[in-house]
Design an enzyme around this catalytic site. Sequence first.
Site, PDB file in Angstrom:
ATOM      1  N   CYS A   1       2.904 -12.455  -3.090  1.00  0.00           N
ATOM      2  CA  CYS A   1       4.182 -12.449  -2.360  1.00  0.00           C
ATOM      3  C   CYS A   1       5.034 -13.698  -2.579  1.00  0.00           C
ATOM      4  O   CYS A   1       6.095 -13.631  -3.205  1.00  0.00           O
ATOM      5  CB  CYS A   1       3.912 -12.286  -0.877  1.00  0.00           C
ATOM      6  SG  CYS A   1       3.095 -10.735  -0.490  1.00  0.00           S
TER       7      CYS A   1
HETATM    8  N1  LIG Z   1      -1.246  -8.202  -0.587  1.00  0.00           N
HETATM    9  C1  LIG Z   1      -0.496  -8.657   0.393  1.00  0.00           C
HETATM   10  O1  LIG Z   1      -0.933  -9.483   1.184  1.00  0.00           O
HETATM   11  C2  LIG Z   1       0.926  -8.151   0.595  1.00  0.00           C
HETATM   12  C3  LIG Z   1       1.611  -8.529   1.751  1.00  0.00           C
HETATM   13  C4  LIG Z   1       2.897  -8.055   1.974  1.00  0.00           C
HETATM   14  C5  LIG Z   1       3.495  -7.227   1.032  1.00  0.00           C
HETATM   15  N2  LIG Z   1       2.829  -6.872  -0.098  1.00  0.00           N
HETATM   16  C6  LIG Z   1       3.500  -5.956  -1.037  1.00  0.00           C
HETATM   17  O2  LIG Z   1       2.856  -4.693  -0.961  1.00  0.00           O
HETATM   18  C7  LIG Z   1       2.893  -4.060  -2.259  1.00  0.00           C
HETATM   19  C8  LIG Z   1       1.476  -3.690  -2.682  1.00  0.00           C
HETATM   20  O3  LIG Z   1       0.720  -4.874  -2.794  1.00  0.00           O
HETATM   21  P1  LIG Z   1      -0.860  -4.876  -2.867  1.00  0.00           P
HETATM   22  O4  LIG Z   1      -1.253  -6.285  -2.634  1.00  0.00           O
HETATM   23  O5  LIG Z   1      -1.449  -3.833  -1.996  1.00  0.00           O
HETATM   24  O6  LIG Z   1      -1.078  -4.452  -4.406  1.00  0.00           O
HETATM   25  P2  LIG Z   1      -2.454  -4.010  -5.112  1.00  0.00           P
HETATM   26  O7  LIG Z   1      -2.289  -4.307  -6.545  1.00  0.00           O
HETATM   27  O8  LIG Z   1      -3.618  -4.563  -4.356  1.00  0.00           O
HETATM   28  O9  LIG Z   1      -2.511  -2.437  -4.899  1.00  0.00           O
HETATM   29  C9  LIG Z   1      -1.599  -1.569  -5.460  1.00  0.00           C
HETATM   30  C10 LIG Z   1      -2.313  -0.271  -5.769  1.00  0.00           C
HETATM   31  O10 LIG Z   1      -1.332   0.648  -6.259  1.00  0.00           O
HETATM   32  C11 LIG Z   1      -1.957   1.435  -7.268  1.00  0.00           C
HETATM   33  N3  LIG Z   1      -0.915   2.055  -8.079  1.00  0.00           N
HETATM   34  C12 LIG Z   1      -0.137   1.502  -9.022  1.00  0.00           C
HETATM   35  N4  LIG Z   1       0.713   2.421  -9.516  1.00  0.00           N
HETATM   36  C13 LIG Z   1       0.480   3.589  -8.849  1.00  0.00           C
HETATM   37  C14 LIG Z   1       1.038   4.881  -8.897  1.00  0.00           C
HETATM   38  N5  LIG Z   1       2.032   5.189  -9.730  1.00  0.00           N
HETATM   39  N6  LIG Z   1       0.521   5.817  -8.081  1.00  0.00           N
HETATM   40  C15 LIG Z   1      -0.496   5.536  -7.234  1.00  0.00           C
HETATM   41  N7  LIG Z   1      -1.057   4.314  -7.138  1.00  0.00           N
HETATM   42  C16 LIG Z   1      -0.574   3.360  -7.933  1.00  0.00           C
HETATM   43  C17 LIG Z   1      -2.836   0.446  -8.004  1.00  0.00           C
HETATM   44  O11 LIG Z   1      -3.843   1.095  -8.750  1.00  0.00           O
HETATM   45  C18 LIG Z   1      -3.392  -0.375  -6.840  1.00  0.00           C
HETATM   46  O12 LIG Z   1      -4.595   0.176  -6.347  1.00  0.00           O
HETATM   47  C19 LIG Z   1       3.587  -5.041  -3.187  1.00  0.00           C
HETATM   48  O13 LIG Z   1       4.944  -4.731  -3.253  1.00  0.00           O
HETATM   49  C20 LIG Z   1       3.411  -6.366  -2.476  1.00  0.00           C
HETATM   50  O14 LIG Z   1       4.446  -7.282  -2.813  1.00  0.00           O
HETATM   51  C21 LIG Z   1       1.554  -7.314  -0.341  1.00  0.00           C
END
Ligand SMILES: NC(=O)c1ccc[n+]([C@@H]2O[C@H](COP(=O)([O-])OP(=O)(O)OC[C@H]3O[C@@H](n4cnc5c(N)ncnc54)[C@H](O)[C@@H]3O)[C@@H](O)[C@H]2O)c1
Length: 453
Positions: free
Chosen positions: A291
Amino acid sequence: MSTHPAIHSAGLEQLHSRIHARTAKIGIIGLGYVGLPLALLFNEERFPVTGFDVDSAKVKSLNSNESYIYRIPQTEIAAARARGFAATDDYRHIAEMDAIIICVPTPLNEYREPDLSYIRATAEAIAPHLRPGQLIALESTSYPGTTEEVLVPILEAGNKAGIKAARGRHDTLNSFLVAFSPEREDPSNDTIARRDIPKVVGGLSTAASGSSGAVYNSIFKKVVPVSSPAAAEMTKLLENIYRCVNIALVNELKLLCLRMGIDIWEVIQAASTKPFGFHPFYPGPGLGGHCIPVDPFYLSWKAKEWDFHTRFIELAGEINTAMPYHVVTAVASALNRHKKALNGSKVLVLGVAYKKDIDDLRESPALTIIEELRRQGAEVCYNDPYFPKVGQGRKYNLHMSCTPLENLGQYDCVLIVTNHSDYDYQRIVNEAKLVVDTRNATSGIRSEKIVQC
Ligand SMILES: NC(=O)c1ccc[n+]([C@@H]2O[C@H](COP(=O)([O-])OP(=O)(O)OC[C@H]3O[C@@H](n4cnc5c(N)ncnc54)[C@H](O)[C@@H]3O)[C@@H](O)[C@H]2O)c1
């Protein structure tokens, strides 16, 4: 397009009553750090939940009651499975869902520009299976306008039935509902339960605001409605830019304090006693995580479209990006005091996760530090209880295995990059020849061997 508010509001009432009765089917797309805990939260509230992910290994793990996220125990997955949770990589099941929540990655590309390919691919996969009345909520962090300018056009163009997103007060029998709701999770922060974190929601239409509010209200104690998806998208960016800029400020002040012989940690602690107008931020070896190092650049990129230069973001980025290089310079000068060169020295990096007590390596400053130490000729090992191996990531290819935390006297320098709680810092200082501490982890330990950096 003509509207049938009376008929459609009956459809909406049905959705609301299904939400109330916990029979509304929830689809979570992207089962990572954000999506999986969210799916479990809906499941705990007895909703029928289906998780969608393109990573078939994750789907297989979950359907075998296994967890791939350190802080989510297998027992939690098994309990969710017993309550009906299932994962799939088959988008045809989208048609069965009442509410679909998208939690896919939003990284930067190699030019530090927004990479919306995951959102686009997700929208393209959903579109053929869309049906009227479904709610699509985007949670992936992105610049203001993403929901309306990127997600909605793909959903509208990709479904053969010609269903359109409801906008403003207009929702029709043949429309779907769209909202943006930012994720506010703080990994490893156990002081606040996820359901106690207020949830900001911005709908594209009155109906979307109502439905998304109802969905989120069933798992979060407080929903904060805003007037549009763009306002919700901007809210998330303001929160993260606020952190990024303030961390840059303390990082810069730390560099000055080091030069002036003042302990920045003591100063922050003293300033924190002010009962108003001061919120403490802490210096470190550089920003990490999905982030804070990434999200601000989504806004600075979008701002260019408006002939606007976001100077605070750029300056904060410049200072924070330089921090890992500052750490390497500090290691070199600490070794120099021991009459040693960095080239050829053995350095043990303690902690590679981007912050303490988590199993997340993304954008971790440790990776840059290790690469730079190696580039300058150091022989580098690492220890991190959360990572038995560090292989290939988006920007690095380290191929390293975790070194046991023993015989610390063999290293010319032990470098604390991540202050995991499991480490016994007194023992580390006792056994090491030289300790460079980027996190104030050795606070309270008196030793000539410690170099604050
Ligand atoms: N991790 C955090 O603490 C956090 C906090 C706030 C916001 N975010 C935001 O949340 C979003 C997700 O982050 P995350 O940390 O969970 O990411 P991550 O990489 O842990 O998980 C994302 C998942 O999406 C899957 N994916 C990718 N393309 C796909 C598709 N077309 N169809 C289905 N699944 C698909 C991936 O395989 C993966 O399992 C991002 O935009 C991030 O900026 C994350």
